[in-house]
Design a protein around this motif. Structure first.
Motif, mmCIF file in Angstrom:
data_model
loop_
_atom_site.group_PDB
_atom_site.id
_atom_site.type_symbol
_atom_site.label_atom_id
_atom_site.label_comp_id
_atom_site.label_asym_id
_atom_site.label_seq_id
_atom_site.Cartn_x
_atom_site.Cartn_y
_atom_site.Cartn_z
ATOM 1 N N ARG A 262 -6.481 49.537 15.542
ATOM 2 C CA ARG A 262 -6.952 48.783 14.372
ATOM 3 C C ARG A 262 -6.583 47.307 14.461
ATOM 4 O O ARG A 262 -7.371 46.434 14.093
ATOM 5 C CB ARG A 262 -6.375 49.374 13.082
ATOM 6 C CG ARG A 262 -6.849 48.614 11.833
ATOM 7 C CD ARG A 262 -6.153 49.080 10.576
ATOM 8 N NE ARG A 262 -6.628 50.397 10.169
ATOM 9 C CZ ARG A 262 -6.502 50.863 8.927
ATOM 10 N NH1 ARG A 262 -5.928 50.129 7.998
ATOM 11 N NH2 ARG A 262 -6.923 52.069 8.614
ATOM 12 N N LYS A 263 -5.386 47.000 14.974
ATOM 13 C CA LYS A 263 -4.944 45.610 15.074
ATOM 14 C C LYS A 263 -5.600 44.858 16.219
ATOM 15 O O LYS A 263 -5.451 43.643 16.319
ATOM 16 C CB LYS A 263 -3.425 45.560 15.231
ATOM 17 C CG LYS A 263 -2.661 46.048 14.010
ATOM 18 C CD LYS A 263 -1.159 45.945 14.243
ATOM 19 C CE LYS A 263 -0.369 46.427 13.032
ATOM 20 N NZ LYS A 263 1.092 46.318 13.275
ATOM 21 N N LEU B 20 -7.574 47.471 5.683
ATOM 22 C CA LEU B 20 -8.882 48.088 5.619
ATOM 23 C C LEU B 20 -8.760 49.519 5.106
ATOM 24 O O LEU B 20 -7.749 50.177 5.311
ATOM 25 C CB LEU B 20 -9.532 48.095 7.006
ATOM 26 C CG LEU B 20 -9.778 46.721 7.636
ATOM 27 C CD1 LEU B 20 -10.284 46.882 9.062
ATOM 28 C CD2 LEU B 20 -10.783 45.919 6.811
ATOM 29 N N GLN C 7 -10.475 53.568 4.548
ATOM 30 C CA GLN C 7 -11.309 54.574 5.192
ATOM 31 C C GLN C 7 -12.034 55.346 4.094
ATOM 32 O O GLN C 7 -11.850 56.544 3.909
ATOM 33 C CB GLN C 7 -10.469 55.477 6.087
ATOM 34 C CG GLN C 7 -9.902 54.732 7.290
ATOM 35 C CD GLN C 7 -9.214 55.630 8.286
ATOM 36 O OE1 GLN C 7 -8.702 56.688 7.942
ATOM 37 N NE2 GLN C 7 -9.193 55.210 9.546
ATOM 38 N N VAL D 32 -17.090 45.477 7.548
ATOM 39 C CA VAL D 32 -15.684 45.065 7.571
ATOM 40 C C VAL D 32 -15.363 44.082 6.457
ATOM 41 O O VAL D 32 -14.372 44.239 5.735
ATOM 42 C CB VAL D 32 -15.333 44.449 8.940
ATOM 43 C CG1 VAL D 32 -13.874 43.989 8.970
ATOM 44 C CG2 VAL D 32 -15.588 45.448 10.057
ATOM 45 N N ASP E 155 -12.602 50.307 7.761
ATOM 46 C CA ASP E 155 -12.022 50.283 9.102
ATOM 47 C C ASP E 155 -13.105 50.048 10.153
ATOM 48 O O ASP E 155 -14.039 50.845 10.293
ATOM 49 C CB ASP E 155 -11.329 51.629 9.352
ATOM 50 C CG ASP E 155 -10.469 51.637 10.619
ATOM 51 O OD1 ASP E 155 -10.754 50.864 11.544
ATOM 52 O OD2 ASP E 155 -9.523 52.445 10.675
ATOM 53 N N TRP E 156 -12.971 48.966 10.898
ATOM 54 C CA TRP E 156 -13.991 48.580 11.870
ATOM 55 C C TRP E 156 -14.175 49.628 12.964
ATOM 56 O O TRP E 156 -15.262 49.745 13.550
ATOM 57 C CB TRP E 156 -13.662 47.226 12.497
ATOM 58 C CG TRP E 156 -12.391 47.180 13.319
ATOM 59 C CD1 TRP E 156 -11.128 46.918 12.891
ATOM 60 C CD2 TRP E 156 -12.282 47.415 14.734
ATOM 61 N NE1 TRP E 156 -10.231 46.963 13.933
ATOM 62 C CE2 TRP E 156 -10.911 47.259 15.073
ATOM 63 C CE3 TRP E 156 -13.190 47.731 15.742
ATOM 64 C CZ2 TRP E 156 -10.438 47.422 16.383
ATOM 65 C CZ3 TRP E 156 -12.726 47.891 17.045
ATOM 66 C CH2 TRP E 156 -11.370 47.735 17.349
ATOM 67 N N ARG E 157 -13.136 50.427 13.217
ATOM 68 C CA ARG E 157 -13.232 51.436 14.273
ATOM 69 C C ARG E 157 -14.223 52.541 13.906
ATOM 70 O O ARG E 157 -14.836 53.133 14.798
ATOM 71 C CB ARG E 157 -11.850 52.021 14.570
ATOM 72 C CG ARG E 157 -10.876 51.015 15.150
ATOM 73 C CD ARG E 157 -9.479 51.584 15.193
ATOM 74 N NE ARG E 157 -9.034 51.980 13.860
ATOM 75 C CZ ARG E 157 -7.972 52.743 13.624
ATOM 76 N NH1 ARG E 157 -7.248 53.203 14.643
ATOM 77 N NH2 ARG E 157 -7.625 53.048 12.385
ATOM 78 N N TRP E 158 -14.394 52.817 12.622
ATOM 79 C CA TRP E 158 -15.411 53.781 12.224
ATOM 80 C C TRP E 158 -16.803 53.252 12.600
ATOM 81 O O TRP E 158 -17.647 54.015 13.064
ATOM 82 C CB TRP E 158 -15.336 54.041 10.725
ATOM 83 C CG TRP E 158 -14.248 54.997 10.333
ATOM 84 C CD1 TRP E 158 -13.190 55.398 11.102
ATOM 85 C CD2 TRP E 158 -14.128 55.678 9.089
ATOM 86 N NE1 TRP E 158 -12.410 56.282 10.405
ATOM 87 C CE2 TRP E 158 -12.953 56.483 9.162
ATOM 88 C CE3 TRP E 158 -14.869 55.686 7.922
ATOM 89 C CZ2 TRP E 158 -12.538 57.288 8.106
ATOM 90 C CZ3 TRP E 158 -14.452 56.484 6.860
ATOM 91 C CH2 TRP E 158 -13.299 57.276 6.953
#
Length: 467
Positions: A307-308, A317, A319, A363, A369-372
């Motif tokens: 995430r970082k 962020l 979820q 975002v 969460d940008w990873r999603w």
């Protein structure tokens, strides 16, 4: 001294032209055994609840592997196709055929390098070896002017230094004959074997993408030589509708059906035979961006997926699954965002301009969460490339290589600039009759759309974070 036999393990390099791995294997072995392995890890489920490699990308991959097999047959060889764990399958083939070496393209990201380690260990225990070959970039890793740990933090420095001092190695011709022992005929799997429904074509799609080296060169010839569109690339590349506003080379590059060096050489030929302008330069510029993100992933390793990000920057962020589902299915109520997300959902493709906007919206506006978002792109994009995807998402989220802090895309402003007449929005959100920009709540996607593309809305999400 040559070994009797060597395996060429094809990965994201599904081509014969400019195929360095194959060349090295042919130089070091009397006979070559081509193998492709569908690793079931690529079709596992990820948080927040969808398959890692979706139907669009899988269909393209199946077509690319089928085309590779045909091309190998045309030069006296073949391709053995398996499903399973690469380390286990490669060792079995090596022992069955008496092969002492396995040659493969070198990857740089976590799961891929873990896979390489497992293969190398399995082979070593049996007295055999794995040889990895760098061939995914325009600039070779040995030729760039820095050791990887001193890679510039900013793309501009990377580009300028390489443009000034780094040679681009010439692309290799395709082999005319490959010495290969008699191989068993192995079958190509289908979408159903991966638990995926058939891909349905949508008449609104920018074009019909077919996987494989043959289709890659057909597309390149169309864009450069038939339509002469390369000379316009700089001014049309932010388009949203139609096949030729951009090159659309990305799916073939992602699967290695064509190499960046081969494209570069065609650009140079075009500049000699047709015209040289800012557009011809700009296409090479984009290939250099692609290189940069691969080297970034090589330098920073697994932190690309945290995430970082590579900046180690804490982000507050959420979820929020409900908001994420609205974004993912094109139901946010913001027409420009929804149009792009529906195009991705129903075709597996989205323009570069659209990707920047929907990522920023997820975002910066939804605070998700940008990873999603990165994982949804990984699943859905037929041109998914691990380095380009994750580095671009870090860039937008502010935890990557962007020198500008807090980059933000104003969605209504972007819509007015790039879809001034609302043609794109009306194509994908036909219930709207106005120019985009308002906060309009949209009707749900049809039941047919949801079911036919394997969209699992409202399911449970038990899967751990993997990337």
């Amino acid at each position: 001294m040559k070994v009797k036999r060597a395996i060429v393990w094809f990965r994201n390099d599904l081509r014969l032209h400019d195929q360095v791995t194959l060349k090295q294997a042919m130089e070091q072995a009397e006979e070559v055994i081509p193998v492709y392995i569908f690793d079931p890890e690529r079709w596992r489920h990820m948080e927040p609840g969808f398959v890692k490699t979706g139907a669009f990308q899988t269909q393209f991959l199946l077509e690319a592997v089928a085309d590779l097999k045909n091309n190998l047959k045309s030069v006296g060889s073949g391709l053995m196709i398996y499903q399973g764990v690469p380390a286990t399958r490669l060792l079995a083939v090596a022992e069955s055929f008496g092969a002492d070496k396995v040659f493969a393209s070198k990857e740089v990201t976590w799961e891929e390098t873990q896979q390489e380690t497992a293969v190398a260990q399995a082979l070593e225990e049996a007295g055999k070896s794995l040889e990895l070959v760098w061939q995914a970039t325009l600039f070779h890793e040995e030729d760039i002017p820095w050791p990887i740990q001193k890679l510039p933090e900013v793309f501009t420095q990377f580009r300028k230094e390489n443009e000034k001092s780094t040679p681009i190695r010439p692309a290799l011709p395709a082999p005319k004959k490959i010495p290969t022992p008699e191989l068993p005929d192995t079958n190509l799997p289908d979408l159903e074997s991966f638990g995926l429904a058939p891909v349905l074509s949508d008449p609104r799609a920018v074009m019909s993408f077919a996987g494989g080296e043959t289709a890659a060169w057909k597309r390149l010839h169309h864009y450069f030589w038939d339509t002469d569109e390369l000379k316009n690339y700089k001014w049309t590349r932010n388009g949203l509708l139609g096949a030729d506003y951009s090159s659309k080379f990305s799916p073939w590059l992602a699967h290695g059906c064509v190499s960046p060096r081969a494209i570069y050489e065609e650009v140079k030929r075009y500049e000699t035979e047709r015209t040289k302008n800012v557009s011809t330069y700009w296409l090479v510029f984009e290939l250099i961006w692609r290189d940069y993100f691969r080297f970034v992933c090589k330098r920073y390793g697994r932190s690309v997926f945290f995430r970082k990000g590579i900046k180690g920057k804490p982000l507050e962020l959420t979820q929020n699954l409900e908001l994420f589902e609205k974004w993912r299915t094109g139901m946010t109520g913001v027409p420009f965002v929804d149009a792009n997300m529906r195009e991705l959902l129903l075709t597996g493709f989205m323009s570069n301009r659209g990707r920047q906007n929907v990522a920023s919206y997820l975002v910066k506006d939804l605070n998700i969460d940008w990873r999603w978002g990165a994982r949804w792109f990984e699943s859905q994009l037929l041109d998914y490339d691990v380095c380009s995807n994750w580095a671009n998402w870090m860039y937008v989220a502010g935890v990557g290589n962007d020198p500008r802090e807090n980059r933000y895309f104003n969605i209504p402003s972007q819509a007015r600039k790039y879809d001034a007449k609302g043609e794109y929005v009306r194509t994908w959100v036909p219930e709207l009759a106005a120019i985009p920009g308002g906060n309009i709540h949209l009707d749900e996607l049809s039941e047919r759309d949801i079911k036919s593309h394997g969209v699992a809305i409202g399911t449970d999400y038990p899967y751990p974070i993997n990337r």
